[in-house]
Design a protein around this motif. Structure first.
Motif, short mmCIF file in Angstrom:
data_model
loop_
_atom_site.label_atom_id
_atom_site.label_comp_id
_atom_site.label_asym_id
_atom_site.label_seq_id
_atom_site.Cartn_x
_atom_site.Cartn_y
_atom_site.Cartn_z
N ASN A 68 36.21 47.89 42.19
CA ASN A 68 35.70 46.52 42.30
C ASN A 68 35.77 45.79 40.97
OD1 ASN A 68 33.65 48.20 44.41
ND2 ASN A 68 34.75 46.43 45.21
N ASP A 69 35.57 46.49 39.87
CA ASP A 69 35.70 45.89 38.55
C ASP A 69 37.14 45.42 38.32
OD1 ASP A 69 33.02 46.50 38.05
OD2 ASP A 69 33.52 48.37 37.02
N SER A 70 38.09 46.24 38.75
CA SER A 70 39.50 45.88 38.62
C SER A 70 39.82 44.66 39.47
CB SER A 70 40.38 47.06 39.05
OG SER A 70 41.73 46.67 39.10
N TRP A 71 39.30 44.61 40.70
CA TRP A 71 39.52 43.44 41.56
C TRP A 71 38.96 42.19 40.91
CZ3 TRP A 71 42.61 42.62 45.53
CH2 TRP A 71 43.10 43.72 46.26
N LEU A 72 37.76 42.28 40.34
CA LEU A 72 37.16 41.10 39.69
C LEU A 72 38.03 40.63 38.53
CD1 LEU A 72 33.38 42.02 39.70
CD2 LEU A 72 34.46 40.10 40.91
N GLU A 73 38.52 41.54 37.73
CA GLU A 73 39.37 41.17 36.60
C GLU A 73 40.63 40.47 37.09
OE1 GLU A 73 40.50 40.47 32.86
OE2 GLU A 73 38.61 41.47 33.34
N ARG A 74 41.25 41.01 38.12
CA ARG A 74 42.49 40.44 38.65
C ARG A 74 42.25 39.09 39.32
NH1 ARG A 74 43.62 44.92 42.34
NH2 ARG A 74 45.43 43.75 43.03
N LYS A 75 41.12 38.94 40.01
CA LYS A 75 40.77 37.65 40.61
C LYS A 75 40.50 36.61 39.52
CE LYS A 75 38.78 39.63 44.84
NZ LYS A 75 37.57 39.72 45.70
N ALA A 76 39.80 37.02 38.47
CA ALA A 76 39.50 36.10 37.37
C ALA A 76 40.79 35.58 36.74
CB ALA A 76 38.63 36.79 36.32
N ARG A 77 41.79 36.43 36.59
CA ARG A 77 43.06 35.99 36.01
C ARG A 77 43.71 34.89 36.85
NH1 ARG A 77 44.25 41.73 34.76
NH2 ARG A 77 43.75 41.98 32.55
N VAL A 78 43.62 35.01 38.17
CA VAL A 78 44.20 33.99 39.05
C VAL A 78 43.45 32.67 38.86
CG1 VAL A 78 44.54 33.28 41.45
CG2 VAL A 78 45.13 35.61 40.74
N VAL A 79 42.11 32.72 38.89
CA VAL A 79 41.32 31.49 38.73
C VAL A 79 41.57 30.88 37.36
CG1 VAL A 79 38.98 30.56 38.59
CG2 VAL A 79 39.57 32.18 40.41
N GLU A 80 41.60 31.69 36.32
CA GLU A 80 41.80 31.17 34.96
C GLU A 80 43.20 30.59 34.79
OE1 GLU A 80 40.59 34.61 32.71
OE2 GLU A 80 38.46 34.11 32.96
#
Length: 154
Positions: A68-80
């Motif tokens: 889940n931490d990895s998913w959050l990091e990857r989702k944050a990159r898309v939003v950023e």
């Protein structure tokens, strides 16, 4: 959450859910509300709030894992990168008959255009941060964020 949600619907949610500010205290309040709602429902989610790339709040509830931490990091990159929610980015490509992965060539190991990442915009400023949830099916992650953001803005 309706399976019929379009990229335009999600863009309208983004335009609606604009914060008056995003201080450290605001991030803690938003994060705490997300945790409280998730705990009420026993949701197995990880939650993160960022401003300008800096993590201001993070929590992992029972049932989550390092994935889940990895998913959050990857989702944050898309939003950023795009300044839009992960679901809006995903749907915009699907509506054009392609996928995020095929159209952008960005590595899946670093970017996840899956529901559950949302831009935090501030009135008069624009996108300044990210809020994310990981642990539910992607449309449920997104719906949970939208619901709690609406309540937060009251």
């Amino acid at each position: 959450m309706s399976e019929d949600l379009t990229a335009a619907d999600v863009a309208a949610q983004e335009a609606e859910l604009v914060l008056p500010s995003l201080s450290e205290d605001d991030a803690l309040d938003l994060g705490a509300l997300l945790v409280a709602r998730a705990r009420e429902r026993a949701l197995p989610v990880a939650i993160e709030v960022r401003r300008a790339g800096r993590v201001l709040f993070r929590a992992a509830l029972p049932g989550t894992s390092p994935d889940n931490d990895s998913w959050l990091e990857r989702k944050a990159r898309v939003v950023e990168r795009y300044g839009r929610s992960t679901l809006q980015v995903r749907l915009s490509y699907e509506e054009r008959g392609t996928t995020f992965e095929a159209a952008t060539g960005l590595p899946l190991s670093e970017y996840a255009a899956h529901g559950g990442g949302f831009p935090l915009s501030v009135v008069g400023t624009g996108v300044v941060g990210f809020v994310g949830v990981s642990g539910l099916p992607q449309r449920e992650d997104h719906a949970f964020l939208v619901e709690v953001l609406r309540d937060y803005l009251g």
